[in-house]
Design a protein around this motif. Sequence first.
Motif, PDB file in Angstrom:
ATOM      1  N   PRO A 147       9.118   9.172  -5.446  1.00 56.01           N
ATOM      2  CA  PRO A 147      10.418   8.718  -5.951  1.00 56.01           C
ATOM      3  C   PRO A 147      11.529   8.775  -4.922  1.00 56.01           C
ATOM      4  O   PRO A 147      12.495   8.039  -5.011  1.00 56.01           O
ATOM      5  N   ASN A 148      11.431   9.700  -3.954  1.00 56.38           N
ATOM      6  CA  ASN A 148      12.506   9.886  -2.971  1.00 56.38           C
ATOM      7  C   ASN A 148      11.967   9.638  -1.577  1.00 56.38           C
ATOM      8  O   ASN A 148      11.651  10.565  -0.844  1.00 56.38           O
ATOM      9  N   PRO A 149      11.832   8.382  -1.180  1.00 56.79           N
ATOM     10  CA  PRO A 149      11.160   8.079   0.088  1.00 56.79           C
ATOM     11  C   PRO A 149      11.885   8.572   1.321  1.00 56.79           C
ATOM     12  O   PRO A 149      11.300   8.662   2.379  1.00 56.79           O
TER      13      PRO A 149
ATOM     14  N   PRO B 227       8.222   3.970 -10.781  1.00 53.34           N
ATOM     15  CA  PRO B 227       9.591   3.477 -10.971  1.00 53.34           C
ATOM     16  C   PRO B 227       9.995   2.520  -9.862  1.00 53.34           C
ATOM     17  O   PRO B 227       9.373   2.473  -8.794  1.00 53.34           O
ATOM     18  N   GLN B 228      11.036   1.751 -10.138  1.00 53.78           N
ATOM     19  CA  GLN B 228      11.587   0.877  -9.119  1.00 53.78           C
ATOM     20  C   GLN B 228      12.233   1.700  -8.004  1.00 53.78           C
ATOM     21  O   GLN B 228      12.545   2.868  -8.179  1.00 53.78           O
TER      22      GLN B 228
ATOM     23  N   LEU C  57       0.820  -1.209   0.000  1.00 56.51           N
ATOM     24  CA  LEU C  57       0.000   0.000   0.000  1.00 56.51           C
ATOM     25  C   LEU C  57       0.854   1.261   0.000  1.00 56.51           C
ATOM     26  O   LEU C  57       0.448   2.294  -0.531  1.00 56.51           O
ATOM     27  N   ARG C  58       2.039   1.182   0.596  1.00 58.89           N
ATOM     28  CA  ARG C  58       2.945   2.334   0.566  1.00 58.89           C
ATOM     29  C   ARG C  58       3.474   2.584  -0.847  1.00 58.89           C
ATOM     30  O   ARG C  58       3.591   3.729  -1.282  1.00 58.89           O
ATOM     31  N   ARG C  59       3.822   1.507  -1.548  1.00 58.35           N
ATOM     32  CA  ARG C  59       4.346   1.650  -2.897  1.00 58.35           C
ATOM     33  C   ARG C  59       3.249   1.985  -3.905  1.00 58.35           C
ATOM     34  O   ARG C  59       3.445   2.770  -4.824  1.00 58.35           O
TER      35      ARG C  59
END
Length: 504
Positions: free
Chosen positions: A437-439, A425-426, A388-390
């Motif tokens: 993109p920048n966790p 993105p991965q 769910l975070r991703r």
Amino acid sequence: MTSDIPTRTGTDDLALAPPPGCPAHGLDGGALTRLHGPRPLDLRSLYEDLREEHGPVAPALLHDDVPIWVVLGHAENLRLVGTPALFSRDSRIWTPLVEGRVKPDHPLMPHIAWQPICSHAEGDEHRRLRGAVTHAMRPINYRILRRAVYRHAQALVNEFCERGEADLVNEYSEYLPMAVMCDLLGMPTEYDDRIVHAARDMLKGTETAIASNAYITEALARLTARRRAEPGEDIAGLLVSHESGLTDDEVREHLRVVLIAAYEATANLLANALRMVLTHPGFRAQLNGGQMTVGQAVEQSLWDEPPFSTVFAYFAKQDTELGGRRIRKGDGLLFAPAPGNVDPRVRPDLKAGMRGNRSHLAFGGGPHECPGQDIGRVIADVGVDALLRRLPDVRLDCEEDELEWRESIASRHLVELPVRFATRPQQDVEQMPSHTPNPLEGPSWEPPPAEPVPSPSAAPAPRSGPEPEHGPQPQPQSQPEPEPGPRPAQRGAWQRFLRWWRGY
């Protein structure tokens, strides 16, 4: 044995008169229900029919028309597993087996056959073997375990995040538990994919199931031999070094039990929890609104879809009574979490949530209660949270009633769980999952220098080998700081605690 007594009209060959020697012989109604058939069965409805006709303990037939009692009541299931003086896991006392009516090629023989492992042992032998297993699991650092689950979850999501679609059963829930368990057991990472394929193949009973079983057994034998030569602090190493003096065969078989049982149960639990979050708007709204944790959603799924529908089996050590039925010495009884969890006496309203209530039967009870249940909870909890975070916009890619299930007496599995989401993105597997993109950007990811958090790299890993560094790097001191205030400070402290608890 196979009975030639005609079945009732319209039952699809599911009911017939009790064979001689059946523990239910002479019951009113004169017919028993088969728990198998030539076509897929709706066992949920079947169990409710049995409950309505017979009460909390019902007579039924296994393959080859072998008689068995199905324990449907919640209280009766607890008494079954919690009274070792009356009921045993040792199938060598089962009357149909003693009398030769259960053939060596019986489809359920792998579940029923006695083995020299703790789940079949009693008394001093059970304490010796169970003590070794408990000792091997006790040192697990659950903060480090959570970090390992996030890492493996990140790697799995990276495989499909750029496609915008996935099958969360075959690409996620069936792989994540095995990857984590290989870590905990101390198996090299190169085993992960092959072990997953072999375990799935063996449990499905395909034409290559015997070869898959041999591969798993050989891999665990090699692991046992390596830990004899090179002691370690993983589960395999702790089993080998335990003071009870387990033989190589005992170590290998207990590793096998831990690996396969944990994989089967946790893969099913994770898939069911994901399905629940995706298909029940109330759960998703409560999760997003902060009214329900993922852990609470996992517990609800343990009530509604326990990983194992029934467990083979318990056997009466003497004549006794259970649920108003006369149980004779040598009778077999199925411990049945699925129907027990929906017993109307404990759940009169199945739509009511069971938040905070852990009295379900999913992990058994008594001397043989699952020793790895907290591991399963962590894998399912973090597995749902990481996804769910991703992919916060993940949604089911079919109607709920189009989902297919593979059902047996032992369990009920989702075949697929197709989903769609916006392509992303991965991410670095060592970073905390995030839809951005920048966790690691933002104040919640950087504890102030004056209040350091425990370093994950300083904690023992759940398996042998070097542990890479994790967590954000300190920012230069000259970088502007947010304006201090009571509410941001409270929020920052809470985020720092969550970050520490999740292993980052």
